[in-house]
Design an enzyme around this catalytic site. Structure first.
Site, PDB file in Angstrom:
ATOM      1  N   TYR A  10       0.847  -1.212   0.000  1.00  0.00           N
ATOM      2  CA  TYR A  10       0.000   0.000   0.000  1.00  0.00           C
ATOM      3  C   TYR A  10       0.878   1.257   0.000  1.00  0.00           C
ATOM      4  O   TYR A  10       0.717   2.150  -0.839  1.00  0.00           O
ATOM      5  CB  TYR A  10      -0.945   0.016   1.221  1.00  0.00           C
ATOM      6  CG  TYR A  10      -1.278   1.436   1.622  1.00  0.00           C
ATOM      7  CD1 TYR A  10      -2.110   2.214   0.814  1.00  0.00           C
ATOM      8  CD2 TYR A  10      -0.705   2.029   2.748  1.00  0.00           C
ATOM      9  CE1 TYR A  10      -2.374   3.551   1.137  1.00  0.00           C
ATOM     10  CE2 TYR A  10      -0.960   3.344   3.074  1.00  0.00           C
ATOM     11  CZ  TYR A  10      -1.793   4.096   2.272  1.00  0.00           C
ATOM     12  OH  TYR A  10      -2.040   5.402   2.572  1.00  0.00           O
ATOM     13  N   HIS A  11       1.808   1.313   0.973  1.00  0.00           N
ATOM     14  CA  HIS A  11       2.642   2.522   1.058  1.00  0.00           C
ATOM     15  C   HIS A  11       3.440   2.716  -0.239  1.00  0.00           C
ATOM     16  O   HIS A  11       3.648   3.842  -0.695  1.00  0.00           O
ATOM     17  CB  HIS A  11       3.585   2.434   2.269  1.00  0.00           C
ATOM     18  CG  HIS A  11       2.898   2.612   3.595  1.00  0.00           C
ATOM     19  ND1 HIS A  11       2.475   1.556   4.381  1.00  0.00           N
ATOM     20  CD2 HIS A  11       2.534   3.722   4.280  1.00  0.00           C
ATOM     21  CE1 HIS A  11       1.905   2.016   5.486  1.00  0.00           C
ATOM     22  NE2 HIS A  11       1.927   3.331   5.459  1.00  0.00           N
ATOM     23  N   LYS A  31       1.687   4.622  -2.976  1.00  0.00           N
ATOM     24  CA  LYS A  31       1.720   6.086  -2.821  1.00  0.00           C
ATOM     25  C   LYS A  31       3.027   6.664  -3.375  1.00  0.00           C
ATOM     26  O   LYS A  31       3.054   7.771  -3.912  1.00  0.00           O
ATOM     27  CB  LYS A  31       1.584   6.463  -1.344  1.00  0.00           C
ATOM     28  CG  LYS A  31       0.279   6.063  -0.699  1.00  0.00           C
ATOM     29  CD  LYS A  31      -0.847   6.974  -1.144  1.00  0.00           C
ATOM     30  CE  LYS A  31      -2.084   6.790  -0.305  1.00  0.00           C
ATOM     31  NZ  LYS A  31      -3.196   7.630  -0.753  1.00  0.00           N
TER      32      LYS A  31
END
Ligand code: NAD
Ligand code: USQ
Length: 404
Positions: A181-182, A185
């Site tokens: 997820y990170h 970004k």
């Protein structure tokens, strides 16, 4: 201003839309409702009941006379995204609309692929839609402090000046994130910086810390305006989880030693930071980065604070850390950009925690205790996670995994 809030049905998007509307902006919301689908998939629900978006905006209009336009669709659908911009004609777009849970992205291969497709493709479609529709639109994009990881040097606001072999350059700050997820970004940030540099778009990337809190001045006006409050081990964030665990009389689940330090921010400050960023756009071609956090604390210190202030006796339990992350590290972050624009932060206080205890207490009977234990393990790469294919909303297409 005409401001479009993507992901405006979510935990942060909804109160931010109301905050902007309350300040007189003309607000539109777009959402695919996939966040509500993750609840079905995982068998959990927000501790605080939430109304459908159509009810929320109707109540807001009845109370304030302010209209909020709504659009239902998925940003990974390029046609929807382009038509959305043609229909609403925003001056600024606030982009919250991503899969935002690190544990969800680490369940298995399919959830990792889904998370990165959803987030990166949605943002890429949006960049094209802005460039084609009106390159003057200011993109305010939610990034995350976790993009940086925990480097052994000070964390600057997005950019770093590097001296190397007698020469100097200003480069994007090197990233070392801790989940797929990170990482999504980080990939978004690179794509946005590229679009600013090559197409002359204007964007603000807000690297936000872990958010806590549940109410804002606007959502508190009517129970039907409440935003979600997640406590489960997949979507619940650390301080919110500890508050709810305390209300339920359960031990606070510190992963590992608890020395891991994170940037934090109050939900009311999230909404205000977005307003400040939207009302003060960068120049065309500029990729501006702010670190959207107001204070840093270790997980163990958060647990101790929540336990000490709670009226009941609350225990702190150290669990084997299901994640791979440094538990003892240097952490110093520059976060002056938003303060310079006028942010006056709400720092974590006894009064805020007491009001959160009251909210958690009021709805404690809605909690499902089995959802509290962490069950996603960073060290175990599998194709299909949680041991039950059917619980992951199994579609045949990885890109639709989250929706089931
Ligand atoms: P959330 O999951 O509650 O809200 C996200 C919303 O976006 C949901 O309503 C979801 O249905 C929608 N969405 C997701 N993918 C979509 C798509 N492809 N098309 C249309 N709609 C889509 O999350 P949140 O906690 O409100 O976080 C919002 C943003 O802020 C996220 O980008 C997240 O990464 C970032 N952020 C959150 C926190 C936090 O602590 N909650 C901290 C830092 C950054
Ligand atoms: N943690 C515990 N016990 C728990 C829950 C979490 O010790 O019961 C620890 C985690 O191991 C981690 C820290 O608390 O070290 C933060 O975990 P979290 O789940 O609160 O936050 P995180 O996974 O980083 O993600 C959340 C949001 C995400 C956002 C991010 C901001 O879900 O959308 O991007 O916070 S940041 O952490 O700055 O990257």
């Amino acid at each position: 201003m005409r401001i479009l809030v993507l992901g405006g049905d979510g935990y942060l998007g909804w109160p931010t839309a109301l905050h902007l509307s309350d300040r007189g902006h003309q607000v539109g919301i777009a959402d695919s409702f996939v966040r509500r689908q993750y609840d079905h998939e995982l068998g959990v629900r927000s501790l605080v009941p939430i109304e459908p978006l159509a009810v929320r905006v109707r109540v807001w209009q009845e109370l304030t006379g302010q209209r909020i336009d709504t659009f239902v669709g998925d940003l990974t659908d390029a046609q929807f995204t382009t038509e959305l911009l043609h229909a609403f004609r925003p001056e600024a777009i606030v982009h919250f609309a991503e899969q935002r849970s690190a544990p969800y992205s680490m369940i298995d291969r399919r959830h990792a692929v889904y998370t990165q497709s959803n987030n990166i493709v949605g943002t890429l479609n949006l960049l094209y839609a802005i460039a084609e529709t009106d390159p003057d639109i200011h993109l305010v994009k939610l990034g995350t402090m976790g993009e940086y990881g925990t480097p052994n040097i000070d964390i600057e606001e997005g950019w770093l000046t590097v001296q190397h072999n007698g020469r100097s350059d200003r480069v994007l700050y090197p990233k070392r994130p801790g989940s797929f997820y990170h990482l999504s970004k980080v990939h978004d940030s690179h794509n946005i910086e590229f679009a600013c540099r090559v197409w002359g778009l204007r964007a603000t990337d807000l690297n936000q810390g872990v958010v806590y809190g549940q109410q804002t001045a606007q959502t508190a006006r009517d129970d039907r305006l409440a935003t979600r409050f997640d406590y489960d081990a997949v979507f619940g964030t650390v301080l919110n989880r500890f508050v709810i665990l305390a209300a339920l009389g359960r031990p606070l689940t510190v992963y590992g030693d608890g020395g891991q330090t994170r940037g934090l921010i109050d939900i009311r400050d999230t909404a205000e930071c977005i307003r400040l960023a939207a009302e003060h756009p960068p120049a065309r071609g500029e990729f501006r980065v702010f670190n959207q956090m107001t204070e840093s604390m270790s997980v163990l210190d958060i647990a101790k604070l929540v336990a000490d202030l709670h009226p009941n006796v609350v225990e702190v339990e150290h669990l084997d850390n299901p994640r791979v992350e440094a538990e003892s590290h240097y952490y110093k972050v520059t976060h002056t950009g938003l303060v310079d624009l006028g942010l006056r932060p709400h720092l974590l206080s006894d009064t805020l925690l007491t009001s959160l205890y009251a909210i958690a207490d009021r709805y404690r009977d809605r909690a499902d205790l089995t959802a509290l234990r962490p069950n996603v393990n960073w060290r175990r790469p599998v194709s299909s996670g949680l041991g039950r294919e059917e619980t992951t909303g199994a579609g045949t297409d990885d890109r639709t995994a989250g929706g089931g």
